[in-house]
Every structure is written in structure tokens, then in C-alpha cells.
Design an enzyme around this catalytic site. Structure first.
Site, PDB file in Angstrom:
ATOM      1  N   CYS A   2      81.098 -23.603  53.268  1.00  0.00           N
ATOM      2  CA  CYS A   2      80.972 -24.857  53.550  1.00  0.00           C
ATOM      3  C   CYS A   2      79.669 -25.342  54.439  1.00  0.00           C
ATOM      4  O   CYS A   2      79.515 -24.478  55.130  1.00  0.00           O
ATOM      5  CB  CYS A   2      82.284 -25.453  53.950  1.00  0.00           C
ATOM      6  SG  CYS A   2      83.742 -25.137  53.195  1.00  0.00           S
ATOM      7  N   ARG A  27      75.867 -24.679  49.824  1.00  0.00           N
ATOM      8  CA  ARG A  27      77.064 -23.807  50.409  1.00  0.00           C
ATOM      9  C   ARG A  27      78.191 -24.310  49.961  1.00  0.00           C
ATOM     10  O   ARG A  27      79.044 -23.602  50.356  1.00  0.00           O
ATOM     11  CB  ARG A  27      76.913 -24.163  51.962  1.00  0.00           C
ATOM     12  CG  ARG A  27      75.439 -23.607  52.773  1.00  0.00           C
ATOM     13  CD  ARG A  27      75.383 -23.863  54.060  1.00  0.00           C
ATOM     14  NE  ARG A  27      76.536 -23.229  55.026  1.00  0.00           N
ATOM     15  CZ  ARG A  27      76.244 -22.028  55.327  1.00  0.00           C
ATOM     16  NH1 ARG A  27      75.118 -21.535  55.205  1.00  0.00           N
ATOM     17  NH2 ARG A  27      77.292 -21.299  55.797  1.00  0.00           N
ATOM     18  N   TRP A  73      83.558 -26.215  49.816  1.00  0.00           N
ATOM     19  CA  TRP A  73      84.099 -25.015  48.823  1.00  0.00           C
ATOM     20  C   TRP A  73      85.532 -24.871  49.094  1.00  0.00           C
ATOM     21  O   TRP A  73      85.658 -24.320  50.119  1.00  0.00           O
ATOM     22  CB  TRP A  73      82.958 -23.903  48.989  1.00  0.00           C
ATOM     23  CG  TRP A  73      83.032 -23.046  47.787  1.00  0.00           C
ATOM     24  CD1 TRP A  73      82.053 -23.126  46.604  1.00  0.00           C
ATOM     25  CD2 TRP A  73      83.765 -21.818  47.799  1.00  0.00           C
ATOM     26  NE1 TRP A  73      82.531 -22.149  45.850  1.00  0.00           N
ATOM     27  CE2 TRP A  73      83.429 -21.283  46.512  1.00  0.00           C
ATOM     28  CE3 TRP A  73      84.739 -21.268  48.637  1.00  0.00           C
ATOM     29  CZ2 TRP A  73      84.138 -20.292  46.098  1.00  0.00           C
ATOM     30  CZ3 TRP A  73      85.073 -20.100  47.966  1.00  0.00           C
ATOM     31  CH2 TRP A  73      85.004 -19.723  46.711  1.00  0.00           C
ATOM     32  N   ASN A  99      84.136 -24.996  58.900  1.00  0.00           N
ATOM     33  CA  ASN A  99      83.676 -24.271  58.105  1.00  0.00           C
ATOM     34  C   ASN A  99      84.421 -22.842  58.266  1.00  0.00           C
ATOM     35  O   ASN A  99      84.645 -22.308  59.533  1.00  0.00           O
ATOM     36  CB  ASN A  99      82.248 -24.006  58.075  1.00  0.00           C
ATOM     37  CG  ASN A  99      81.816 -22.914  57.293  1.00  0.00           C
ATOM     38  OD1 ASN A  99      82.452 -22.366  56.190  1.00  0.00           O
ATOM     39  ND2 ASN A  99      80.774 -22.279  57.305  1.00  0.00           N
ATOM     40  N   GLY A 100      85.041 -22.427  57.606  1.00  0.00           N
ATOM     41  CA  GLY A 100      85.974 -21.191  57.848  1.00  0.00           C
ATOM     42  C   GLY A 100      87.309 -21.119  57.165  1.00  0.00           C
ATOM     43  O   GLY A 100      87.760 -21.837  56.463  1.00  0.00           O
ATOM     44  N   GLU A 463      72.337  -6.016  37.786  1.00  0.00           N
ATOM     45  CA  GLU A 463      71.835  -7.316  38.524  1.00  0.00           C
ATOM     46  C   GLU A 463      71.465  -8.394  37.337  1.00  0.00           C
ATOM     47  O   GLU A 463      71.860  -9.378  37.544  1.00  0.00           O
ATOM     48  CB  GLU A 463      70.800  -7.085  39.353  1.00  0.00           C
ATOM     49  CG  GLU A 463      70.137  -8.236  39.938  1.00  0.00           C
ATOM     50  CD  GLU A 463      70.891  -9.067  40.957  1.00  0.00           C
ATOM     51  OE1 GLU A 463      70.606 -10.296  41.114  1.00  0.00           O
ATOM     52  OE2 GLU A 463      72.238  -8.525  41.429  1.00  0.00           O
ATOM     53  N   LYS A 467      73.379 -11.878  37.219  1.00  0.00           N
ATOM     54  CA  LYS A 467      72.644 -13.365  37.019  1.00  0.00           C
ATOM     55  C   LYS A 467      73.370 -13.743  35.734  1.00  0.00           C
ATOM     56  O   LYS A 467      73.313 -15.283  35.711  1.00  0.00           O
ATOM     57  CB  LYS A 467      71.213 -12.942  36.864  1.00  0.00           C
ATOM     58  CG  LYS A 467      70.508 -12.706  38.141  1.00  0.00           C
ATOM     59  CD  LYS A 467      70.473 -13.678  39.135  1.00  0.00           C
ATOM     60  CE  LYS A 467      70.583 -13.407  40.725  1.00  0.00           C
ATOM     61  NZ  LYS A 467      71.790 -12.734  41.012  1.00  0.00           N
ATOM     62  N   GLU A 470      76.845 -15.394  36.449  1.00  0.00           N
ATOM     63  CA  GLU A 470      76.781 -16.459  37.593  1.00  0.00           C
ATOM     64  C   GLU A 470      76.376 -17.933  36.985  1.00  0.00           C
ATOM     65  O   GLU A 470      76.801 -18.899  37.528  1.00  0.00           O
ATOM     66  CB  GLU A 470      75.695 -16.028  38.647  1.00  0.00           C
ATOM     67  CG  GLU A 470      76.162 -15.123  39.849  1.00  0.00           C
ATOM     68  CD  GLU A 470      75.107 -14.693  40.839  1.00  0.00           C
ATOM     69  OE1 GLU A 470      75.638 -14.500  41.707  1.00  0.00           O
ATOM     70  OE2 GLU A 470      73.924 -14.532  40.387  1.00  0.00           O
ATOM     71  N   HIS A 486      81.075   7.037  26.704  1.00  0.00           N
ATOM     72  CA  HIS A 486      82.509   7.344  27.545  1.00  0.00           C
ATOM     73  C   HIS A 486      83.343   6.245  27.812  1.00  0.00           C
ATOM     74  O   HIS A 486      84.057   6.044  28.501  1.00  0.00           O
ATOM     75  CB  HIS A 486      82.296   7.888  28.937  1.00  0.00           C
ATOM     76  CG  HIS A 486      81.371   9.353  28.993  1.00  0.00           C
ATOM     77  ND1 HIS A 486      81.866  10.465  28.780  1.00  0.00           N
ATOM     78  CD2 HIS A 486      80.008   9.483  28.920  1.00  0.00           C
ATOM     79  CE1 HIS A 486      80.980  11.461  28.546  1.00  0.00           C
ATOM     80  NE2 HIS A 486      79.753  10.726  28.917  1.00  0.00           N
ATOM     81  N   LYS A 585      76.597 -20.343  48.175  1.00  0.00           N
ATOM     82  CA  LYS A 585      75.313 -19.507  48.571  1.00  0.00           C
ATOM     83  C   LYS A 585      75.785 -18.384  49.601  1.00  0.00           C
ATOM     84  O   LYS A 585      75.129 -17.308  49.495  1.00  0.00           O
ATOM     85  CB  LYS A 585      74.279 -20.436  49.208  1.00  0.00           C
ATOM     86  CG  LYS A 585      73.005 -19.690  49.550  1.00  0.00           C
ATOM     87  CD  LYS A 585      72.409 -19.033  48.198  1.00  0.00           C
ATOM     88  CE  LYS A 585      71.026 -18.352  48.381  1.00  0.00           C
ATOM     89  NZ  LYS A 585      70.516 -17.657  47.148  1.00  0.00           N
TER      90      LYS A 585
END
Length: 590
Positions: A2, A27, A73, A99-100, A463, A467, A470, A486, A585
Site C-alpha cells: 500500500c 503500490r 491493496w 501499510n502492513g 521470466e 511477464k 502478469e 517428461h 509493485k
């Protein structure tokens, strides 16, 4: 996860607060709220992104020279207006942004309800203003009530608190969540991150865990949880707010991809400093990387590099899983922590554990962040501010630091020479944009994507898939090319796109054969390879590189086009790539 902003100014605070909190929307962006102090607490908040809420209730139209704001968030409670911060006590005399996560909020909430307190939200945060109210009603002053409250909280928190009865100050608290102080000409500021305040000041004080601040217009007092005064240094930030603006690009993500050639050059300039750090190392018989998300993929490439180029046993551990490995550490182990923000909660916790037994090195983008103050050695990635939630240039700069570290540890002049050539080569990759747009149009309706690579380029496949997940919400998976037989080959079917990472080198033939197996089962192939590769002439969708890039260097360059591919698929799907749903983020809670 946040974003917090607070300020005490010599002018109306709301316009500055809202402009500042917009810089932190990356954030958290499921709700927004602001509270100021006049002869009362003035409060406005709503569910949605900042511009959406602002258009409905005009967040800047609120009086007072002192105020706090928050972008959320959601962790506890749905993203509703009632759960949006700030939260107040029963009489609306105290207002808090947080925040937390407060881990013992349920016990505290039940205690307060039995005492007659009325709660209006489902959040963990709301216990905080009610606790402060409780202690002020018992006769404690504002500061002592905050002190008594935080000593009862279990968890992580960055707090900004205002009181109607103390209309000239904000009390801030930091414990395992980021909070910084800005010292300016028009007043003073609190924020979760530096970009929020750069339009107002570049003078910053970094708070540590278990520190309290009293913020006034012309004064800043910092103390520990026992209220003992602490002297702190003021840091001058060398990048400006314009660096965090879009600069004519439609989205931050595209701007940040286009900044990658310069970021490569800037990070390569750290070579001498990295060499100096390496010269201080003792002899290690084991190296351990600790990271999350994109940084985890960068670490995997580090593992391949160290073991193949230097021969030191290396492993990569997710920060959230690190506690299960701490008994394997000793004083001949180097533990490398990689994080963009330097505030990732899992990584900070792991670093504190590792320091007890091993030498520690942090690779970080944010100067002055928590991890930079904990680690024995620090390498800065020099990516500048990255606003888009999806990491692009910070990932590439992390890789450059890892390559430089390996080159200097192994005294590998050939690798250093290859790195010197990289920045010019990266500019050539950005010429593939129009071709990538067409591929994005073709595959925007895909429900599944697969990415394959071998050796150094297997983490690039991971990666690339991350992306895609996301910012397009398409299911994507990265696999080592040799693992397809496999199990995963059973998932390959007609019209499923498979991205093959196929640079020249020792792994080429095996990867090429794996792609032929996939193609024979009806999948669509997208190949990233070399311009002189005649074996792939019959592949319709291919992105070819000239000059030729060998497989050890390919992770530094091929990823740029995979970032662009995900970006343009998100555009074709009408998704905002800067603000993917459910993601933030900086993950500052465990």
C-alpha cells in the site's frame, strides 16, 4: 503493498497530498482516501483507482494544512469504501493510514468491542485508532497513546496518524514496512517511497524499524519506541520527478523498456565498484541467492553463471522459503539478496537470518532502502525509478550486476568484453517492435502459452512466461526444453503458441529438435534466434538478432523482446499493463 503520504505544510495540503499519492498508485490501487485536520477530522475516500474516485468526490477539495492519504491493496477486507483508509476512532478525533499487516488484530478487536468501541470496516488497521482513543481517554497524551498502542501490535506496519486535538503534527511509525521522511521548504513529508515527494523535495531521511517520528511544519523529531531521541542523516536524492513520468509514452512499462539500453550502460558503470567488493570477499565454498518473483529468475541465471564459469556450488532459494534452509549456512557461504525495492518483507526477514552466520551481499535498485542498510555489501542496479508493476529494466539491470559479479569473481576478461558490447546491441532489439506488434495481434486470443529454453536461457523462458501472466492474464508456463518429454508435451495441442529461445551455442541442436517435436503436434512456434540461422527459414513467426548473440549473453537481450511481446498482447486485450489486477509493485508484507 500500500502507499502512504502525509504532510504538514504552510499551505492547503490536499492538492499536494493527492498529487503525491498518485506517484504511489503502483503500490496499490483498489481504493484511495485522504484525511486532513482543521477543527475536526475531514475525510474523503472511495473504492477504485485514484482518478475514478477523484472524479466522483474531488479529493483535493478538502481544507487543512496537515493531512494523510493512502492507496490500498486489499489484504484484510474487500476493496470497498468502508475498508478504504484512513480509518478513524469512534468519535472521529483520530485518523490512521497503515501499510502492513496486524497479525493479532482479531484479539484486539474483540477486546475493544467488549469495551464499547464500534467498528465500521473489516480491516486489521481499524484497531489502531481505537487503541489510541482508548489510551487518550485514560489520560495519556497523543504521543504516549501511540507508543502504548504500537507496543501491543504484532506484525508489520508503517503508520501515519493525525489527531483533532493535535492539529499541527503527524506521528509516523515504522516497523518492517517502508516509511521515509521528506524535508522541504514549504513543510515536511512522510511517504512510503521517494517518488511520492520528489516534486516537493529531494531531501530524504530513511527511517529504520522501531522508529517513531513527530512531523511538524518546521521540525522533525525521530525517536525509538522508548521515545529516546535519534539523530538521522539527510540524504539528497539525485534523480528527479521527471524520471518517474511517462515522457510521451502511452504506458510506464513501454517507457521503461525503452530505457533499457541506457540502464545497461549505467549499470555497467558499476563494474569498478563491484570489482572492489569482490576483492574484499573471503574464500567461499558455497553461494546462495535469495529472491522473489522476477528477481528469482535473475538469480537462476546467476546460478548457471557461477557454477559454469567459476565452479562454486550455488543454489537459489525463494525468500519466503528461506527459513527452512538456514541451518545449512556457515561462514564460508555467501548469501546474495536480489530485490528491486529493497523493502520486500520476505527478503528482509531472510537477510536478518543469514547475517547471523554468513557474509551477505544485496543487489538493489533503491538507494537507502532497508536491505541496503542491513547487508554487508551492496551493489546498486542504477535502473532509476520503475513505476510499472511488471519489472522490466530492473530485471535487466539485476542481470548486468550478476554478470559483472561473476566476471570479476572469475577474473573472466572475455565475459567483461562481451558485456561492454551489450548496450549497443540492446538498441538493435528495439527495432523489432513493429514485428512484435503483429505477432501480438495474432496470438491475443490464446488461452495458454509455453516458453522453452535450455541452460542460461531456461530462466529467460520463466521470466517471459511471468511477464505474460502478469499483464495479459493468459496462462503461461516456462520449461527447460529437455523436460517437455517428461510430462508437459501432453499439454501441447493445435494452435497453442510455444516461444522457443534458440540462440547459437552448445544447446542449439537439442533445443531445435525439441521445437520440431512441438511443431509436429500442431503447436504454433515463435522463435527468438540468430539472423544467420537457415534451419528456421520455414518458421513464420520468428524474431532474429543481428549481430549474432551467443547463448551465454542471450538472457541480457532476448528478454527485451519477450517484454515487448507481453506488453503488446496486453494492449491488444485492452488491459492496462502498468496496473495488473491483484498485483502491487512492492510486496511489503509476508
Amino acid at each position: 503493498m500500500c502507499g502512504i503520504v502525509g504532510c504538514v505544510l504552510n499551505k492547503k495540503a490536499a492538492p499536494t497530498i493527492i498529487d503525491s499519492i498518485k506517484k504511489l498508485e503502483y503500490r496499490g490501487y483498489d481504493s484511495i482516501g485522504i484525511a486532513t485536520v482543521t477543527d475536526t477530522i475531514n475525510l474523503k475516500k472511495g473504492s477504485g483507482k485514484i482518478n475514478e474516485v477523484d472524479s466522483e468526490i474531488n479529493l483535493k477539495d478538502i481544507d487543512g494544512n496537515i493531512g494523510i492519504a493512502h492507496v490500498r491493496w486489499a489484504t484484510h477486507g474487500n476493496p470497498t469504501k468502508e475498508n478504504a483508509h484512513p480509518h478513524c476512532d469512534c468519535k472521529n478525533n483520530i485518523s490512521v493510514v497503515h501499510n502492513g499487516i496486524i497479525e493479532n488484530y482479531k484479539e484486539l478487536r474483540q477486546e475493544l468491542i467488549k469495551e464499547g468501541h464500534i467498528f465500521k470496516s473489516d480491516t486489521d488497521t481499524e484497531v489502531i485508532p481505537h487503541l489510541i482513543e482508548k489510551y487518550m481517554m485514560e489520560g495519556q497524551d497523543f504521543l504516549t497513546s501511540v507508543q502504548t498502542t504500537i507496543k501491543r501490535l504484532v506484525g508489520s506496519y508503517a503508520l501515519a496518524i493525525i489527531s483533532k486535538d493535535n492539529p499541527h503534527e503527524i506521528i509516523g511509525v515504522r516497523n518492517e514496512s517502508p516509511l521515509i521522511v521528506g524535508v522541504g521548504e514549504n513543510g515536511n513529508y512522510l511517504a512510503s517511497d521517494v517518488p511520492a515527494i520528489l516534486n516537493e523535495t529531494n531531501k530524504v531521511i530513511y527511517l529504520e524499524d522501531k522508529e517513531i517520528i513527530i512531523l511538524k511544519q518546521d521540525n522533525v523529531q525521530i525517536m525509538d519506541f522508548d521515545l529516546n531521541p535519534i539523530k538521522k542523516e539527510i540524504t539528497t536524492i539525485t534523480w528527479n520527478s521527471e524520471m518517474a513520468e511517462k515522457g510521451g509514452f502511452e504506458h510506464f512499462m513501454l517507457k521503461e523498456i525503452y530505457e533499457e539500453p541506457q540502464v545497461i550502460k549505467d549499470t555497467l558503470s558499476e563494474s569498478k565498484k563491484i570489482q572492489e567488493i569482490v576483492q574484499k570477499f573471503k574464500k567461499f565454498n558455497r553461494i546462495c541467492f535469495v529472491a522473489c518473483g522476477t528477481s528469482y529468475h535473475a538469480s537462476l541465471i546467476g546460478e548457471y553463471l557461477i557454477e559454469s564459469q567459476i565452479g562454486i556450488p550455488t543454489e537459489v532459494i525463494l525468500a519466503s522459503e528461506f527459513e527452512y534452509f538456514n541451518k545449512t549456512l556457515d561462514d564460508h557461504t555467501l548469501v546474495i539478496f536480489i530485490t528491486q525495492s529493497g523493502e520486500t518483507a520476505d527478503t528482509i526477514k531472510a537477510l536478518k537470518v543469514a547475517k547471523e552466520k554468513s557474509e551477505t551481499l544485496a543487489i538493489v535498485n533503491v538507494v537507502g532502502s532497508s536491505i541496503t542498510r542491513e547487508a554487508d555489501h551492496v551493489i546498486y542496479t542504477r535502473a532509476g525509478p520503475e513505476i510499472s508493476v511488471a519489472a522490466t529494466k530492473t530485471y535487466l539491470s539485476q542481470l548486468i550486476c550478476i554478470y559483472l559479479l561473476v566476471a570479476h569473481m572469475g577474473e573472466n576478461q572475455e565475459l567483461l568484453h562481451k558485456l561492454d558490447e551489450i548496450s549497443d546491441l540492446s538498441e538493435e532489439l528495439l527495432t523489432h517492435e513493429e514485428q512484435i506488434k503483429e505477432i501480438a495481434k495474432k496470438y491475443k486470443f490464446a488461452k495458454d502459452f509455453f516458453y522453452i529454453g535450455r541452460g542460461f536461457n531456461y530462466p529467460t523462458a520463466l521470466e517471459g512466461a511471468l511477464k505474460l501472466k502478469e499483464i495479459t492474464y493468459i496462462h503461461g508456463e516456462g520449461y527447460p526444453a529437455g523436460e517437455l518429454k517428461h510430462g508437459p508435451l501432453a499439454l501441447i495441442d493445435d494452435n497453442i503458441p510455444v516461444v522457443g529461445i534458440l540462440p547459437p551455442g552448445p544447446s542449439y541442436n537439442k533445443t531445435y529438435n525439441n521445437l520440431q517435436e512441438i511443431r509436429a503436434r500442431g503447436a504454433d512456434i515463435i522463435i527468438l534466434g540468430a539472423s544467420n540461422d537457415t534451419q528456421i527459414d520455414d518458421v513464420e513467426d520468428k524474431i532474429l538478432f543481428n549481430p549474432i548473440i551467443d547463448e551465454i549473453i542471450a538472457p541480457l537481450l532476448y528478454i527485451i523482446d519477450l517484454q515487448l511481446l507481453s506488453y503488446y498482447i496486453s494492449i491488444e486485450k485492452n488491459i492496462d499493463p502498468d496496473k495488473p489486477k491483484n498485483l502491487a509493485k512492492s510486496v511489503t508484507v509476508e
